[in-house]
Scaffold this active site. Structure first.
Site, PDB file in Angstrom:
ATOM      1  N   ASP A  14       0.837  -1.196   0.000  1.00 34.90           N
ATOM      2  CA  ASP A  14       0.000   0.000   0.000  1.00 34.90           C
ATOM      3  C   ASP A  14       0.873   1.246   0.000  1.00 34.90           C
ATOM      4  OD1 ASP A  14      -2.381  -1.365   0.012  1.00 34.90           O
ATOM      5  OD2 ASP A  14      -2.680  -1.217   2.181  1.00 34.90           O
ATOM      6  N   GLY A  40      -6.384  -7.336   3.642  1.00 38.30           N
ATOM      7  CA  GLY A  40      -7.240  -7.418   4.817  1.00 38.30           C
ATOM      8  C   GLY A  40      -6.623  -8.102   6.016  1.00 38.30           C
ATOM      9  N   ASP A 259     -10.739  -3.250   8.757  1.00 32.55           N
ATOM     10  CA  ASP A 259      -9.762  -4.220   9.251  1.00 32.55           C
ATOM     11  C   ASP A 259      -9.418  -3.952  10.709  1.00 32.55           C
ATOM     12  OD1 ASP A 259      -9.567  -5.460   6.719  1.00 32.55           O
ATOM     13  OD2 ASP A 259      -8.148  -3.936   6.063  1.00 32.55           O
ATOM     14  N   GLY A 294      -3.355   8.349   6.166  1.00 39.74           N
ATOM     15  CA  GLY A 294      -3.004   7.320   5.207  1.00 39.74           C
ATOM     16  C   GLY A 294      -3.394   5.928   5.634  1.00 39.74           C
TER      17      GLY A 294
END
Length: 315
Positions: A14, A40, A259, A294
């Site tokens: 990510d 996840g 999550d 973020g």
């Protein structure tokens, strides 16, 4: 604390960045990207770790990007279990438009898996699952997998005295929602996903809770949670319908909120807290994740601050 095993079959690197304004057909000058391991199950494990707990992440990694994700996870103090993926781990990009504070999220595809590779993964997973623990299947399944993959994993693990929690979307969610011979302990979804399954708007909290109970009754899971965004979440387990509020906080990023919910919820259960209290802990962890920039997920001080603001009510 009982064992928590998280499963991530389609992880990502990510990258979070920002631009002054996101506009089409222009070169956009972005800030230095911040990398995080994503997917996840990895996010759930990171959330548990950041809240002071321990989770074992089982993750499929491959290629140069997979090596970067592995290093980031090790740097974060996670004791990972790596399964070799059949190709390079994917990347995702989150760009915040500073002029509007809106966030744009771009999710790239992961490697393709064949039937033999999927079967090998299932055998490896069954070999490391521990009795009396919790197993979290979170995120999208790998490319090439059928929609019933998570249901098949539930069958694989049916002989192990462990509770399975699933947070997925699309065809895998629809397959699970139709009912299973061996339903998992938990199935979580957001409001849009619930309305897609119900084929109608779920306007009120009670509408969502009643639909969650309907899913429990038809064997989708023993407990179903529907997240309603700023309106909190609802839970049904066949005996009760509960609602938890979302704390009134300044939202910086919603990345990983779901999550973090699963992380806080599962960690509370692993510490033998009652279901309602685990529901409250999950909601507080989700709110805490929204307070960070973020892809940082939930932080313990934020979680501790919002937990007293998070309350349960019976519907």
């Amino acid at each position: 604390m009982r064992d928590i095993l998280t499963v991530t079959l389609n992880p990502a690197l990510d990258l979070a960045t920002s631009a002054f304004q996101v506009r089409p057909n222009e070169k956009l000058r972005c800030a230095q990207p911040h990398p995080d391991p994503g997917g996840g199950g990895l996010n759930v494990a990171r959330a548990v770790h950041q809240l002071g707990g321990t989770a074992r992440p089982f993750v499929a990694l491959g290629g140069n990007t997979g090596s970067v994700v592995k290093q980031l996870l090790e740097n974060a103090g996670l004791d990972i279990i790596v399964h070799d993926a059949p190709g390079d781990t994917r990347q995702s990009l989150a760009v915040t438009d500073l002029s509007t504070s809106e966030q744009f999220r771009f999710m790239l595809a992961g490697p393709d898996w064949n039937a033999a590779q999927l079967q090998a993964m299932r055998i490896s997973l069954a070999a490391i699952a521990k009795p009396n623990g919790f197993i979290v299947l979170s995120g999208s399944g790998p490319n090439g997998a059928s929609p019933n993959l998570y249901a098949e994993i539930c069958q694989d693990l049916s002989q192990i005295d462990a509770e399975i929690l699933i947070d997925t979307s699309g065809p895998p969610l629809a397959h699970l929602a139709a009912g299973q011979d061996r339903p998992p302990f938990l199935l979580r979804m957001d409001q849009h996903e619930a309305e897609t399954l119900a084929r109608r708007p779920l306007v009120t909290r009670k509408d969502s809770a009643d639909f969650a109970k309907h899913l429990v009754d038809q064997g989708a899971a023993r407990t179903v949670i529907v997240a309603r965004g700023r309106d909190g979440s609802v839970l049904a387990d066949g005996q009760q319908q509960l609602r938890v509020n979302a704390a009134n906080i300044e939202v910086r990023s919603r990345v990983g909120a779901g999550d973090s919910f699963i992380g806080g919820f599962t960690m509370a259960l692993a510490r033998d807290l009652p279901l309602g209290e685990a529901f409250r802990h999950g909601a507080a962890a989700a709110s805490a994740a929204c307070m960070t920039e973020g892809t940082q997920l939930c932080l313990l001080p934020d979680f501790q601050a919002v937990l007293p603001l998070t309350q349960i009510e019976t519907l």
